[in-house]
Design an enzyme around this catalytic site. Structure first.
Site, PDB file in Angstrom:
ATOM      1  N   LYS A 111       0.851  -1.202   0.000  1.00 14.77           N
ATOM      2  CA  LYS A 111       0.000   0.000   0.000  1.00 14.77           C
ATOM      3  C   LYS A 111       0.881   1.246   0.000  1.00 14.77           C
ATOM      4  O   LYS A 111       1.671   1.458   0.915  1.00 14.77           O
ATOM      5  CB  LYS A 111      -0.923   0.004   1.227  1.00 14.77           C
ATOM      6  N   ASP A 117      -2.546  10.158   3.767  1.00 13.29           N
ATOM      7  CA  ASP A 117      -3.955   9.807   3.917  1.00 13.29           C
ATOM      8  C   ASP A 117      -4.663  10.828   4.800  1.00 13.29           C
ATOM      9  O   ASP A 117      -4.582  10.774   6.024  1.00 13.29           O
ATOM     10  CB  ASP A 117      -4.064   8.399   4.533  1.00 13.29           C
ATOM     11  N   LYS A 125     -10.090  12.893   8.190  1.00 11.23           N
ATOM     12  CA  LYS A 125      -9.614  12.468   9.515  1.00 11.23           C
ATOM     13  C   LYS A 125      -9.545  13.674  10.452  1.00 11.23           C
ATOM     14  O   LYS A 125      -9.353  14.795   9.992  1.00 11.23           O
ATOM     15  CB  LYS A 125      -8.203  11.870   9.391  1.00 11.23           C
ATOM     16  N   ASP A 150     -12.213   7.223   3.654  1.00 12.62           N
ATOM     17  CA  ASP A 150     -11.015   6.956   4.460  1.00 12.62           C
ATOM     18  C   ASP A 150     -10.626   5.477   4.417  1.00 12.62           C
ATOM     19  O   ASP A 150      -9.535   5.113   4.853  1.00 12.62           O
ATOM     20  CB  ASP A 150     -11.252   7.413   5.908  1.00 12.62           C
ATOM     21  N   GLU A 153      -9.444   3.824   2.048  1.00 11.51           N
ATOM     22  CA  GLU A 153      -8.889   3.955   0.696  1.00 11.51           C
ATOM     23  C   GLU A 153      -7.835   2.907   0.383  1.00 11.51           C
ATOM     24  O   GLU A 153      -7.598   2.598  -0.775  1.00 11.51           O
ATOM     25  CB  GLU A 153      -8.291   5.359   0.514  1.00 11.51           C
ATOM     26  N   ARG A 200      -7.745  -0.352   0.800  1.00  7.24           N
ATOM     27  CA  ARG A 200      -8.316  -1.519   0.113  1.00  7.24           C
ATOM     28  C   ARG A 200      -8.706  -1.171  -1.319  1.00  7.24           C
ATOM     29  O   ARG A 200      -8.704  -2.029  -2.190  1.00  7.24           O
ATOM     30  CB  ARG A 200      -9.499  -2.045   0.930  1.00  7.24           C
TER      31      ARG A 200
END
Ligand code: BES
Ligand code: MN
Ligand code: ZN
Length: 486
Positions: free
Chosen positions: A256, A261, A268, A338, A340, A342
């Site tokens: 990943k 993020d 977040k 969030d 993201e 996967r």
């Protein structure tokens, strides 16, 4: 760093010509080093209470009559490679600032193995790392230039191999730490793509770096939906190491590579959001593992795949409720932007099919729920394949890189039901690391597959904030075992 396996001099350890001699003493069992002068000093120090046989205790002896090197005694919990590694780390700390160019290391009263040699090299490489890229003023650690492991002559060949393996793993760990530590405005998807090309030249990997156009052509609608809100161009990175026959099915590692993020529209909260620069920790571990493999050159084929992008909110960012079509053709309702990781991994897992893999392992800082479940010690291991799971657990033990198997029962899959797509990208809060793995599993029917959730182990927060380089050790050992080098 120059690592050597040194045969004990005929007269004993006292004859070792080094600047310092680190003598690791297990807390139990015989304390004898076989050297009269050193044993005498140890006995006297124990008697006087200056030294205690208890993990973590140390004593520096500037001059021991009849011993060439200065001596550092360091107690270890036991004779294991793990305890040896811990004692070496502590020993290196105690030798800081003592101008040691050549450090010799010996283990008293317990047998050495290749695992000890590997542990020594990993510890030394790790101790030499400091982050300076955006902080040139940081204190760098003055390290020895040469480290010798002292042992019986009959063992030196075996130990030399262990040292070389540990040096390669240590360098891989440090590379992973460096990439993950770099801030997101430095470590961008473009940067990672350029580094892959550089590694390709250095180690002879075949490298492909795809841009957005190429990713669109492949139909990676899920990956694209994550990258959509960011101005920073995405990259889809593929590195191939060919150590075996061309037709031999490769091990595929998928990391990943979310270089930052924010959560996207499902933003977040602000506290600790900076730590989401570590959200490419899985990718960093894949790079680090490739570096280790490039150095060790095992007889196995390995493919590294890293989807890399940022997860940002913006006027064109993906919104909760949007439905996207993954490369596999399966549609996904994005209920939470969030979740993201996967979404980028699923397309990479579909892409992996083209390599007809012997096994695929993905590595991701995937869920906060995994941190709640396992804390910061064990990575979460998910696999429907018992044999593959056992292989990874064995590699985890050999590398002293802990992982714990988690369940994947089909009952967990129901949480991903959607009224508007083949699946939703999140379930409820319950079992969040498992439903994330169940999501990925839907894209992995074509090969044996395992998933490592490293959200809790890839980095530390707080005062010692920084990347750990895990699970480079585990992954490298897994690949080596596949090459018949267990
Ligand atoms: N990168 C995070 C997971 C994470 C959390 C890593 C904490 C390290 C520390 C991931 O993209 C994420 O945000 N996951 C969500 C999933 C949720 C929305 C289902 C999470 O864990 O909260
Ligand atoms: Mn996220
Ligand atoms: Zn994430």
């Amino acid at each position: 760093m120059d690592f050597q396996a040194l045969a004990t001099p005929a007269g004993g350890l006292g004859g070792v010509a080094a600047d310092a001699l680190l003598v690791v003493l297990p807390a139990e069992g015989q304390a004898s080093t076989g050297d009269k002068a050193i044993d005498g000093a140890v006995a006297a120090a124990l008697k006087s209470g200056d030294f205690e046989r208890k993990a973590g205790r140390q004593l520096y002896l500037h001059r021991v009559e009849g011993v060439k090197a200065r001596v550092l005694l360091a107690s270890a919990k036991d004779g294991s490679a793990k305890a040896f590694r811990a004692a070496v780390v502590q020993g290196l700390g105690a030798l800081k600032g003592r101008a040691v160019r050549h450090l010799a290391v010996a283990l008293a009263g317990a047998p050495l193995s290749a695992a000890h040699a590997e542990a020594l090299a990993v510890a030394v490489e790790g101790a030499g790392y400091s982050y300076t890229h955006t902080k040139p003023s940081a204190e760098t650690v003055a390290m020895p230039t040469k480290v010798s492991l002292v042992a019986d002559k009959a063992q030196t060949a075996e130990l030399r191999a262990g040292l070389a393996q540990g040096a390669a793993i240590g360098a891989g760990v440090n590379l992973a730490r460096e990439y993950a530590n770099r801030p997101a405005n430095v470590c961008t998807p473009t940067f990672l793509g350029d580094e892959a090309k550089r590694m390709g030249r250095e180690f002879g990997f075949q490298v492909q770096v795809l841009d957005r156009k190429a990713v669109e052509k492949l139909g990676m609608g899920s990956f694209l939906s994550v990258a959509r809100g960011s101005e920073e161009p995405l990259r889809f990175i593929v590195m191939q190491y060919n150590g075996a026959a061309k037709k031999a099915a490769p091990v595929v590692l998928v990391g990943k590579g979310i270089t930052f993020d924010t959560g996207g529209i499902s933003l977040k909260p602000a506290p600790e959001m900076d730590e989401m620069k570590f959200d490419m920790g899985g990718a960093a571990s894949v790079f680090g593992t490739m570096r280790a493999i490039g150095q060790i050159k095992p007889k196995v084929n390995v493919v590294a795949i890293v989807p890399a992008c940022e997860n940002m909110p913006s006027g064109i960012a993906t919104k909760p409720g949007d439905v996207v079509t993954s490369m596999s053709g399966q549609t996904i309702e994005i209920l939470n932007t969030d979740a993201e990781g996967r979404l980028i991994l699923c397309d990479a897992l579909t892409y992996a099919e083209r390599f007809k893999p012997a096994a695929v392992v993905d590595i991701a800082t995937l869920t906060g729920a995994c941190v709640i479940a396992l804390g910061n010690h064990h990575a979460g291991l998910f696999s429907p394949d018992d044999a593959l799971a056992d292989e990874l657990l064995a590699a985890s033990r050999r590398a002293e890189d802990p992982a714990w198997r988690m369940p994947l029962d089909e009952e967990y899959d129901e949480a991903l039901k959607s009224n508007f797509a083949d699946m939703a990208n999140v379930g409820s809060r319950a079992g969040g690391s498992i439903t994330a793995a169940k999501f990925l599993q839907r894209f992995t029917k074509a090969y044996p597959w395992a998933h490592l959730d490293v959200a809790g182990v890839a980095y530390r927060g707080g005062a010692n904030k920084g990347a750990t380089g895990r699970p480079v050790g585990l992954l490298t050992h897994f690949v080596l075992a596949r090459a018949g080098r267990g």
